[in-house]
Design an enzyme around this catalytic site. Structure first.
Site, PDB file in Angstrom:
ATOM      1  N   GLU A 185       0.776  -1.222  -0.018  1.00 38.99           N
ATOM      2  CA  GLU A 185      -0.037   0.047  -0.055  1.00 38.99           C
ATOM      3  C   GLU A 185       0.946   0.986  -0.024  1.00 38.99           C
ATOM      4  OE1 GLU A 185      -2.928   0.244  -0.818  1.00 38.99           O
ATOM      5  OE2 GLU A 185      -4.353   0.255   0.789  1.00 38.99           O
ATOM      6  N   THR A 241      -5.830  11.572  -3.663  1.00 34.86           N
ATOM      7  CA  THR A 241      -5.619  11.295  -2.192  1.00 34.86           C
ATOM      8  C   THR A 241      -4.781  12.236  -1.533  1.00 34.86           C
ATOM      9  OG1 THR A 241      -5.619   9.036  -3.012  1.00 34.86           O
ATOM     10  CG2 THR A 241      -5.015   9.487  -0.865  1.00 34.86           C
TER      11      THR A 241
HETATM   12  P1  ADP Z   1      -7.801   3.140  -4.118  1.00 33.41           P
HETATM   13  O1  ADP Z   1      -8.522   3.697  -3.106  1.00 33.41           O
HETATM   14  O2  ADP Z   1      -8.729   2.643  -5.426  1.00 33.41           O
HETATM   15  O3  ADP Z   1      -6.872   1.948  -3.983  1.00 33.41           O
HETATM   16  P2  ADP Z   1      -5.605   4.627  -4.355  1.00 33.41           P
HETATM   17  O4  ADP Z   1      -5.344   6.032  -5.017  1.00 33.41           O
HETATM   18  O5  ADP Z   1      -5.249   4.328  -2.919  1.00 33.41           O
HETATM   19  O6  ADP Z   1      -6.977   4.192  -4.745  1.00 33.41           O
HETATM   20  O7  ADP Z   1      -4.553   3.718  -5.475  1.00 33.41           O
HETATM   21  C1  ADP Z   1      -4.405   3.715  -6.561  1.00 33.41           C
HETATM   22  C2  ADP Z   1      -2.866   4.031  -7.004  1.00 33.41           C
HETATM   23  O8  ADP Z   1      -2.129   2.993  -6.730  1.00 33.41           O
HETATM   24  C3  ADP Z   1      -2.705   4.473  -8.342  1.00 33.41           C
HETATM   25  O9  ADP Z   1      -2.028   5.565  -8.651  1.00 33.41           O
HETATM   26  C4  ADP Z   1      -2.103   3.263  -9.262  1.00 33.41           C
HETATM   27  O10 ADP Z   1      -1.458   3.773 -10.221  1.00 33.41           O
HETATM   28  C5  ADP Z   1      -1.140   2.592  -7.826  1.00 33.41           C
HETATM   29  N1  ADP Z   1      -1.187   1.186  -8.112  1.00 33.41           N
HETATM   30  C6  ADP Z   1      -0.075   0.636  -8.192  1.00 33.41           C
HETATM   31  N2  ADP Z   1      -0.221  -0.863  -8.223  1.00 33.41           N
HETATM   32  C7  ADP Z   1      -1.515  -0.995  -8.135  1.00 33.41           C
HETATM   33  C8  ADP Z   1      -2.427  -1.968  -8.199  1.00 33.41           C
HETATM   34  N3  ADP Z   1      -1.914  -3.308  -8.312  1.00 33.41           N
HETATM   35  N4  ADP Z   1      -3.719  -1.963  -8.054  1.00 33.41           N
HETATM   36  C9  ADP Z   1      -4.144  -0.684  -7.881  1.00 33.41           C
HETATM   37  N5  ADP Z   1      -3.399   0.441  -8.061  1.00 33.41           N
HETATM   38  C10 ADP Z   1      -2.207   0.306  -8.129  1.00 33.41           C
END
Ligand code: ADP
Length: 307
Positions: free
Chosen positions: A128, A180
């Site tokens: 994360e 975020t």
């Molecule tokens: P969510 O709440 O939908 O998880 P976030 O903004 O916390 O949204 O996470 C999405 C971010 O994480 C994006 O910038 C994305 O490029 C990055 N990311 C990296 N690897 C992954 C993955 N396997 N799945 C989803 N997001 C990813």
């Protein structure tokens, strides 16, 4: 066994009064993932969708979580992970957490369940961190444990899986971007003691309501005096969505994660459908594209599929 497939669920974090501590897993949508053992002690990412997510393991949350897990073993093999995402990244329903949690739960199955659920949460948090720059567990904990979880502390990690009554969830995802970092920047640096007391009273009451299955208490406790008042301005029509959902019979709800998705809890599936209609009525009158899911709280978390 050399490969394992899982369904890894979306999740809701920042459950109204439970900012940065309360979360729950959703029955849908889920990402499909397959993890297999490979000879080299490394992690390989194969993306099977159109989201163009990073394939470098250090940049992909699933890869970073698996690298963290591999570092904790003295094995000489590695993992390949194939990901078909159905949870849109950046939607606020834990897209990144689903990848991180799904990867480590599947890999742990390949390792004959060597690690505890709490250890898996720690590996998933390292994943994360790639997405948000911060180690947080409020989405990965419900993915790993299932159901409703309370993250009491992340250092040292302390996760409590809460008892809860079945509930239905309506989630609307307006297709707008809420960064975020932006949603973090507008948070108050300080809160008044009066608001803090109202907030922690509600968290305690919500946990009690969940455990007793007291839907009226759950409903009364779903109030947020600290975060929602500032963040709701990032979400078009937030007040209307909330008011009309309550009028349709929802118990309550609020912003999912840091948005833009908004969720509402209902006691029955009939009410959850009515909430969906109310939400659709509001966004249909705007130019905003949106998706709505009606689903349930997912007691199981990441689901291991029979091979
Ligand atoms: P969510 O709440 O939908 O998880 P976030 O903004 O916390 O949204 O996470 C999405 C971010 O994480 C994006 O910038 C994305 O490029 C990055 N990311 C990296 N690897 C992954 C993955 N396997 N799945 C989803 N997001 C990813």
């Amino acid at each position: 066994m050399s490969e394992i497939s899982v369904l890894s669920p979306a999740s809701v974090a920042n459950v109204v009064c439970g900012f940065d501590c309360l979360g729950f897993a959703l029955s849908a949508p889920c990402d499909e993932m397959t993890v297999r053992i490979i000879e080299k002690k490394t992690v390989r990412i194969v993306n099977r969708d159109d989201f163009n997510l990073p394939t470098k393991p250090e940049k992909n949350v699933a890869g970073a979580a698996l690298l963290s897990m591999l570092r904790a073993t003295d094995e000489n093999f590695g993992f390949e992970v194939e990901i078909t995402k159905h949870i849109k990244p950046g939607s606020g329903i834990g897209s990144s957490a689903a990848s991180a949690a799904g990867a480590v739960v599947a890999a742990n199955e390949l390792l004959d369940e060597r690690f505890s659920k709490l250890e898996l949460v720690k590996f998933a948090m390292d994943g994360e961190q790639v997405a948000s720059g911060a180690r947080h567990a409020d989405n990965v904990a419900p993915c790993v444990f299932g159901g409703f979880t309370l993250v009491r502390s992340i250092n040292p990690i302390d996760v409590i899986r809460l008892d809860f009554q079945p509930m239905f969830v309506t989630v609307v995802h307006p297709q707008i971007e809420v960064k975020t970092s932006e949603a973090r920047k507008i948070l108050p640096k300080q809160v008044s003691l009066t608001d803090a007391v109202r907030q922690w009273s509600n968290v305690g009451a919500l946990v009690s309501g969940l455990q007793k299955g007291d839907y009226e208490l759950i409903s009364r406790s779903l109030e947020d005096f600290i975060v929602e008042p500032v963040r709701k301005n990032l979400i078009p029509k937030f007040d209307e969505i909330k008011n009309e959902s309550l009028r349709a019979g929802a118990l309550g709800g609020g912003i999912s994660g840091s948005g833009p998705s908004v969720f509402m809890l209902s006691e029955t599936s009939v009410t959850a459908q009515k909430v969906k209609n109310a939400m659709r009525g509001i966004y249909s009158k705007t130019a905003i594209d949106f998706n709505i899911y009606v689903t349930e709280i997912n007691a199981e978390g990441v689901k291991i599929l029979d091979s």
